[in-house]
Design an enzyme around this catalytic site. Sequence first.
Site, PDB file in Angstrom:
ATOM      1  N   GLN A  25      -1.189   2.301  -5.853  1.00  0.00           N
ATOM      2  CA  GLN A  25      -2.612   2.485  -5.565  1.00  0.00           C
ATOM      3  C   GLN A  25      -3.508   1.954  -6.681  1.00  0.00           C
ATOM      4  O   GLN A  25      -4.542   1.342  -6.426  1.00  0.00           O
ATOM      5  CB  GLN A  25      -2.907   3.967  -5.320  1.00  0.00           C
ATOM      6  N   ASP A  78      -4.106  -1.879  -6.468  1.00  0.00           N
ATOM      7  CA  ASP A  78      -4.585  -2.416  -5.187  1.00  0.00           C
ATOM      8  C   ASP A  78      -5.915  -3.159  -5.376  1.00  0.00           C
ATOM      9  O   ASP A  78      -6.994  -2.573  -5.290  1.00  0.00           O
ATOM     10  CB  ASP A  78      -4.735  -1.275  -4.188  1.00  0.00           C
ATOM     11  N   ARG A  81       0.844  -1.195   0.000  1.00  0.00           N
ATOM     12  CA  ARG A  81       0.000   0.000   0.000  1.00  0.00           C
ATOM     13  C   ARG A  81       0.877   1.242   0.000  1.00  0.00           C
ATOM     14  O   ARG A  81       1.070   1.906   1.024  1.00  0.00           O
ATOM     15  CB  ARG A  81      -0.965  -0.044   1.180  1.00  0.00           C
ATOM     16  N   TYR A 133      -3.064  -1.753   8.120  1.00  0.00           N
ATOM     17  CA  TYR A 133      -3.982  -2.821   8.489  1.00  0.00           C
ATOM     18  C   TYR A 133      -4.222  -2.809   9.996  1.00  0.00           C
ATOM     19  O   TYR A 133      -3.413  -2.292  10.772  1.00  0.00           O
ATOM     20  CB  TYR A 133      -3.429  -4.197   8.082  1.00  0.00           C
ATOM     21  N   SER A 188      -8.445  -3.110  -2.348  1.00  0.00           N
ATOM     22  CA  SER A 188      -9.276  -1.908  -2.244  1.00  0.00           C
ATOM     23  C   SER A 188     -10.356  -1.873  -3.313  1.00  0.00           C
ATOM     24  O   SER A 188     -11.516  -1.564  -3.028  1.00  0.00           O
ATOM     25  CB  SER A 188      -8.399  -0.657  -2.337  1.00  0.00           C
TER      26      SER A 188
END
Length: 417
Positions: A127, A130, A122, A230, A133
């Site tokens: 991004q 990901d 991350r 996390y 996500s």
Amino acid sequence: MARAIFIPRELDPNEPRVAASPETVKRLAGLGFDVIVEKGAGLGSRILDQDFAAVGAAIGKAADASKADVVLKVRRPTDAELKGYKPGAAVIAIMDPYGNDAAVAAMAKAGITAFSMEFMPRITRAQVMDVLSSQANLAGYQAVIDAAAEYDRALPMMMTAAGTVPAAKTFIMGVGVAGLQAIATARRLGAVVTATDVRPAVKEQVQSLGAKFLAVEDEEFKAAETAGGYAKEMSKEYQAKQAALTAEHIAKQDIVITTALIPGRPAPKLVSAAMVASMKPGSVIVDLAVERGGNVEGAVPGKVVTTENGVKIVGHLNVPGRVAASASLLYAKNLFAFLETMVDKATKTLAIKRDDELVMATMLTDGGRVVHPNFAKAAEEPRTEPAAIPATTMVAEAADAKPAAKKKAAAQPKGTA
């Protein structure tokens, strides 16, 4: 020279997603690859074979995987699929390796270079890659839609000449990407929303979406987040205090959505049978962690269970796949963005830089070996997955902690909702 990319039809009947879209196929062709899409691969995501063909893909069959230098998938390849891949092929997918050491070892034995997309770091650069996500965002949305479908009342407050319909009270447990989207969606539908998480950083995010935050805000809570963003596994003592705080709150809710997952571990038990029994008939609980053991006691993977007191516990599998047409488009972009970093633009060939931070974080197997440090001994020492803390234990401890927790809540109203 790596020139062929294969996009298979997923074999799991519960997996309607596909690892490419017409947009990404066109862009892959622009990088110099010949793209082969298995016949029918996109049908579950409303992408027709002719849509792929129109942007330059060849429509093939499963056996065409043997020609591919790169295979893009949604789920980890099965043993049967591995037999059809040529040694040295790069296979990129959501590998779900934790607790599946034999499958990881099988990929190494097959000689493929396997990349696990859920291990993408991350960082700003990654991004767009990901997958956790992109897919969790849709899961959070769909969780609210599923809850509304099972809830036999309106979610928003409605003031009519015949009387007022109260707004549904909705509680989101776990405020990662899925939880934040669930909050936003529930708020859009007019519900009164509260949310909880062990990470202090999300409190402002919850409040910015118009929801109230609920948590035991002690010293452990203030340090409850990893450097990667996390949630850390909390102590039994904290879980007991949090259970005590939430038990009374859950009894007043119409809808509860749980999203709590800890990488590499079974889902923590957040909602006990006693909590479920305290809820009103017609209430709904959606467990988004059911595939990893579930956050809710009594949740059954793949089923909607109605308890004796009339509470529905929703345990749908592959929730992002329930909105496959959207999920596939996002997932395909994640894969393309990652694969593009491994392509030499000048020669239009695959050039895996094994010292690249993205490659090192995601590469599971390479050259006939398991190379990821978390699984390097998978072949000879299968990993035993630790057990989740049982909800019954949490509730037993919560009973002792409840008076203290209530006192603290009264002294610190900011931690309650």
